[in-house]
Scaffold this motif. Sequence first.
Motif, PDB file in Angstrom:
ATOM      1  N   LEU A 351       0.837  -1.188   0.000  1.00 21.29           N
ATOM      2  CA  LEU A 351       0.000   0.000   0.000  1.00 21.29           C
ATOM      3  C   LEU A 351       0.878   1.246   0.000  1.00 21.29           C
ATOM      4  CD1 LEU A 351      -2.674  -0.920   2.709  1.00 21.29           C
ATOM      5  CD2 LEU A 351      -3.064  -0.704   0.258  1.00 21.29           C
ATOM      6  N   ARG A 392      -9.553   3.701   2.655  1.00 25.02           N
ATOM      7  CA  ARG A 392      -9.091   3.145   1.389  1.00 25.02           C
ATOM      8  C   ARG A 392      -8.157   1.963   1.616  1.00 25.02           C
ATOM      9  NH1 ARG A 392      -7.646   8.451  -0.352  1.00 25.02           N
ATOM     10  NH2 ARG A 392      -5.523   7.691  -0.668  1.00 25.02           N
ATOM     11  N   HIS A 395     -10.198  -1.191   2.334  1.00 32.01           N
ATOM     12  CA  HIS A 395     -10.833  -1.678   1.102  1.00 32.01           C
ATOM     13  C   HIS A 395      -9.811  -2.312   0.166  1.00 32.01           C
ATOM     14  CE1 HIS A 395     -13.097  -1.801  -2.628  1.00 32.01           C
ATOM     15  NE2 HIS A 395     -12.180  -1.031  -3.188  1.00 32.01           N
ATOM     16  N   THR A 396      -8.656  -1.670   0.008  1.00 35.11           N
ATOM     17  CA  THR A 396      -7.650  -2.176  -0.921  1.00 35.11           C
ATOM     18  C   THR A 396      -7.100  -3.514  -0.450  1.00 35.11           C
ATOM     19  OG1 THR A 396      -7.049   0.090  -1.532  1.00 35.11           O
ATOM     20  CG2 THR A 396      -5.475  -1.653  -2.077  1.00 35.11           C
ATOM     21  N   THR A 399      -9.543  -6.269  -0.969  1.00 33.63           N
ATOM     22  CA  THR A 399      -9.707  -6.580  -2.388  1.00 33.63           C
ATOM     23  C   THR A 399      -8.566  -7.434  -2.918  1.00 33.63           C
ATOM     24  OG1 THR A 399     -10.943  -4.518  -2.742  1.00 33.63           O
ATOM     25  CG2 THR A 399      -9.998  -5.587  -4.689  1.00 33.63           C
ATOM     26  N   LEU A 424      -7.793   0.756  -7.902  1.00 35.92           N
ATOM     27  CA  LEU A 424      -7.060   0.629  -6.643  1.00 35.92           C
ATOM     28  C   LEU A 424      -5.808   1.486  -6.724  1.00 35.92           C
ATOM     29  CD1 LEU A 424      -7.328  -3.250  -6.119  1.00 35.92           C
ATOM     30  CD2 LEU A 424      -8.642  -1.481  -4.913  1.00 35.92           C
ATOM     31  N   ASP A 426      -4.054   3.052  -4.627  1.00 33.67           N
ATOM     32  CA  ASP A 426      -3.074   2.968  -3.554  1.00 33.67           C
ATOM     33  C   ASP A 426      -2.227   1.696  -3.592  1.00 33.67           C
ATOM     34  OD1 ASP A 426      -3.965   5.395  -2.376  1.00 33.67           O
ATOM     35  OD2 ASP A 426      -5.630   4.327  -1.464  1.00 33.67           O
ATOM     36  N   LEU A 427      -2.477   0.835  -4.574  1.00 38.97           N
ATOM     37  CA  LEU A 427      -1.780  -0.429  -4.650  1.00 38.97           C
ATOM     38  C   LEU A 427      -0.530  -0.283  -5.517  1.00 38.97           C
ATOM     39  CD1 LEU A 427      -2.120  -3.267  -3.544  1.00 38.97           C
ATOM     40  CD2 LEU A 427      -3.355  -3.882  -5.617  1.00 38.97           C
TER      41      LEU A 427
END
Length: 431
Positions: A351, A392, A395-396, A399, A424, A426-427
């Motif tokens: 992240l 976030r 959630h990320t 996922t 996504l 932030d990935l």
Amino acid sequence: MIRRIRSALVASLLVGAVTITAATPSSAAPPASPGTDRPARLTLPAPTGPYPVGTTELHLVDRSRTDQWTDDVPYRELMVSLWYPARDVGALPRAPHMSPGAAAHFGGADGAASGLYGIPAGRVDFAATRTGGHRGAPVARHRRPFPVLLYSPGAGDPRTWATTLVQDLASRGYVVVTVDHTYEASEVEFPGGRVVTGRLAQLFEEAQQPDDFQRLAARVFDVRLGDTRFVLDELAALDRGTNPDAEGRALPAGVAGALDLRRTGMLGVSAGGLTALQAMREEPRIRAAVDLGGSIESPIIPDPIGLWPVARQGLDRPFLLVGDSGTDHHRTPSWSMLWNNSTGWRVDLHLAGAKSEDSYKDTVPLLPQIARQLDLPDSFVTAAIGDVDPTRAVHTEETFVAAFFDRWLRGRDGRVLDGPSRCLPDLVFVR
């Protein structure tokens, strides 16, 4: 102060992402502002999948093993929780995040909340937090049994400290089994209110020479791997209709036959992530594994790779490495060795803004709430989880972890792990 430094080093015993610098005086629990005497009460994010969630606890006793942590009993005993897709939850109560005795110790002066995370002792009502899991709910009806995931926590952490992710996976159609590693975890509460507290910090303080730390860390791994094999055996018996609970307590309706142990994966945070990868190397029943923030580098262990032979052996099954801006398979020697020696599918990501393995635990949704209610500075949060946006980040993580296991245990490829996407942002993928 020395005690706090040593407690923080216990957390880094098997995790290179946390170094001695993480245990400086600034990591001490900050004082709460005047006028904030009411204990903080917290809320976990709700599961996002299509299933309601059920949960139950099991007290497991392994009479084939003596416990390496204690001479008090001639066998090894564990507490585990099952989280699973449920039905007919109706008015069934939602399970607490932590049982009363465990919550009291975790949040007290000698618990992991203060010692590892700087949370002011006695200022959070951890027993009041409710999960999205309904106690004892019947298992959801299914055409095919559900895939199974084992979860192993970080050193010193209880099995409950990743409930946000665990209950979300259950809502997506997985049976998730969380394991407390007794005497290593900060505390474990057994039936009847008996609380067994951790001994790792005490043994760490008694260690004098590098070889002492090496032997202590080796014991951690040996016990964790034994726990993993034993739980897999007990789950097989459970799926056949045998009740493995030592107290003989009733199991939720529909558990027998609901576990597809041919589709078993494992995940863990910090030392639990290292355990997941080593367990997959040694245990053919584990088909895919996720390491959330665990690397073996340590300033106090003379031969860290000797503790984690999977790095030299490599893996032929899929695995996911999840680090931070300073931990990846290019810059972290153990991860680089594992990466280069493996033939299985693998991916390395993190992240954006993540600081350490704490960016992947319940610290992410809970520390900001604690800071607001106790009027603590922003640095109380960022020192632990970095600069991630908590909503976030949750959630990320949910996922990409679900996407990994969906791909390798269910044959469902949503392309989430193929590379960066606007869905996504932030990935971060490490190529």
